[in-house]
Design a protein around this motif. Sequence first.
Motif, mmCIF file in Angstrom:
data_model
loop_
_atom_site.group_PDB
_atom_site.id
_atom_site.type_symbol
_atom_site.label_atom_id
_atom_site.label_comp_id
_atom_site.label_asym_id
_atom_site.label_seq_id
_atom_site.Cartn_x
_atom_site.Cartn_y
_atom_site.Cartn_z
ATOM 1 N N GLU A 31 0.837 -1.209 0.000
ATOM 2 C CA GLU A 31 0.000 0.000 0.000
ATOM 3 C C GLU A 31 0.870 1.258 0.000
ATOM 4 O O GLU A 31 0.577 2.218 -0.714
ATOM 5 N N THR A 32 1.934 1.254 0.786
ATOM 6 C CA THR A 32 2.848 2.403 0.810
ATOM 7 C C THR A 32 3.489 2.608 -0.559
ATOM 8 O O THR A 32 3.543 3.740 -1.063
ATOM 9 N N LEU A 33 3.949 1.528 -1.165
ATOM 10 C CA LEU A 33 4.565 1.637 -2.495
ATOM 11 C C LEU A 33 3.554 2.086 -3.547
ATOM 12 O O LEU A 33 3.895 2.846 -4.460
ATOM 13 N N LEU A 34 2.321 1.627 -3.435
ATOM 14 C CA LEU A 34 1.282 2.064 -4.374
ATOM 15 C C LEU A 34 1.036 3.563 -4.258
ATOM 16 O O LEU A 34 0.884 4.261 -5.258
ATOM 17 N N ARG A 35 1.005 4.065 -3.038
ATOM 18 C CA ARG A 35 0.779 5.504 -2.836
ATOM 19 C C ARG A 35 1.951 6.332 -3.349
ATOM 20 O O ARG A 35 1.755 7.371 -3.968
ATOM 21 N N VAL A 36 3.167 5.861 -3.081
ATOM 22 C CA VAL A 36 4.358 6.579 -3.542
ATOM 23 C C VAL A 36 4.443 6.545 -5.069
ATOM 24 O O VAL A 36 4.793 7.545 -5.694
ATOM 25 N N SER A 37 4.124 5.411 -5.659
ATOM 26 C CA SER A 37 4.247 5.271 -7.111
ATOM 27 C C SER A 37 3.111 5.943 -7.867
ATOM 28 O O SER A 37 3.173 6.047 -9.089
ATOM 29 N N ALA A 38 2.099 6.414 -7.173
ATOM 30 C CA ALA A 38 0.974 7.069 -7.861
ATOM 31 C C ALA A 38 1.435 8.316 -8.610
ATOM 32 O O ALA A 38 0.807 8.714 -9.588
ATOM 33 N N ASP A 39 2.533 8.902 -8.171
ATOM 34 C CA ASP A 39 3.058 10.094 -8.834
ATOM 35 C C ASP A 39 3.944 9.771 -10.030
ATOM 36 O O ASP A 39 4.326 10.672 -10.771
ATOM 37 N N GLY A 85 -0.652 -10.000 -4.496
ATOM 38 C CA GLY A 85 -0.486 -8.571 -4.776
ATOM 39 C C GLY A 85 -1.427 -8.088 -5.867
ATOM 40 O O GLY A 85 -1.993 -6.996 -5.781
ATOM 41 N N TRP A 86 -1.598 -8.914 -6.890
ATOM 42 C CA TRP A 86 -2.522 -8.564 -7.976
ATOM 43 C C TRP A 86 -3.949 -8.456 -7.438
ATOM 44 O O TRP A 86 -4.667 -7.508 -7.742
ATOM 45 N N LEU A 87 -4.338 -9.434 -6.610
ATOM 46 C CA LEU A 87 -5.672 -9.411 -6.007
ATOM 47 C C LEU A 87 -5.850 -8.160 -5.150
ATOM 48 O O LEU A 87 -6.891 -7.493 -5.224
ATOM 49 N N TYR A 88 -4.850 -7.825 -4.372
ATOM 50 C CA TYR A 88 -4.955 -6.645 -3.512
ATOM 51 C C TYR A 88 -5.109 -5.373 -4.346
ATOM 52 O O TYR A 88 -5.925 -4.508 -4.036
ATOM 53 N N ARG A 91 -8.798 -5.366 -5.889
ATOM 54 C CA ARG A 91 -9.955 -5.297 -4.994
ATOM 55 C C ARG A 91 -9.738 -4.441 -3.759
ATOM 56 O O ARG A 91 -10.700 -4.104 -3.088
ATOM 57 N N ARG A 92 -8.495 -4.169 -3.424
ATOM 58 C CA ARG A 92 -8.140 -3.442 -2.191
ATOM 59 C C ARG A 92 -8.842 -4.058 -0.982
ATOM 60 O O ARG A 92 -9.316 -3.365 -0.098
ATOM 61 N N SER A 93 -8.877 -5.376 -0.970
ATOM 62 C CA SER A 93 -9.529 -6.112 0.108
ATOM 63 C C SER A 93 -8.499 -6.965 0.832
ATOM 64 O O SER A 93 -8.013 -7.962 0.284
ATOM 65 N N LEU A 94 -8.165 -6.567 2.039
ATOM 66 C CA LEU A 94 -7.220 -7.341 2.835
ATOM 67 C C LEU A 94 -7.780 -8.718 3.151
ATOM 68 O O LEU A 94 -7.058 -9.715 3.109
ATOM 69 N N TRP A 95 -9.084 -8.802 3.436
ATOM 70 C CA TRP A 95 -9.680 -10.077 3.840
ATOM 71 C C TRP A 95 -9.660 -11.107 2.715
ATOM 72 O O TRP A 95 -9.480 -12.296 2.982
ATOM 73 N N ARG A 96 -9.816 -10.678 1.487
ATOM 74 C CA ARG A 96 -9.721 -11.625 0.369
ATOM 75 C C ARG A 96 -8.302 -12.168 0.269
ATOM 76 O O ARG A 96 -8.094 -13.357 0.010
#
Length: 119
Positions: A31-39, A85-88, A91-96
Amino acid sequence: MQATSWNQPLLLSLLAAAVLEEIVFRTGIQETLLRVSADLPLLLRRKGFCSAPNLATALVFALAHGLARSWWLGLAVIPPALSLGWLYERRRSLWRCIALHAAMNCAWFLAASRYSTLS
């Protein structure tokens, strides 16, 4: 398969490992890497099936398993880690991710148990 006294704690630890690992690796690292890489430009963020944050997280996951257990296991967990990682990312679903990870752990445990009874 009926649970015996030796495999109940092991199965429970496989489930707990899925919960703890997914919290650390998905909601922490990925999640941290996704937020940083959004730019970053789209070309640098995604290469087909695998994003850079997913690949980096899978490699850290493999390194952790390699250091904790064995290098062959570290290599073996790369494809499942990429799938989680692909699933996350989709879906952004930790439980899945936890459910799939726990299912993978249980399948590994059952296969290892079956193999050890055949030898």
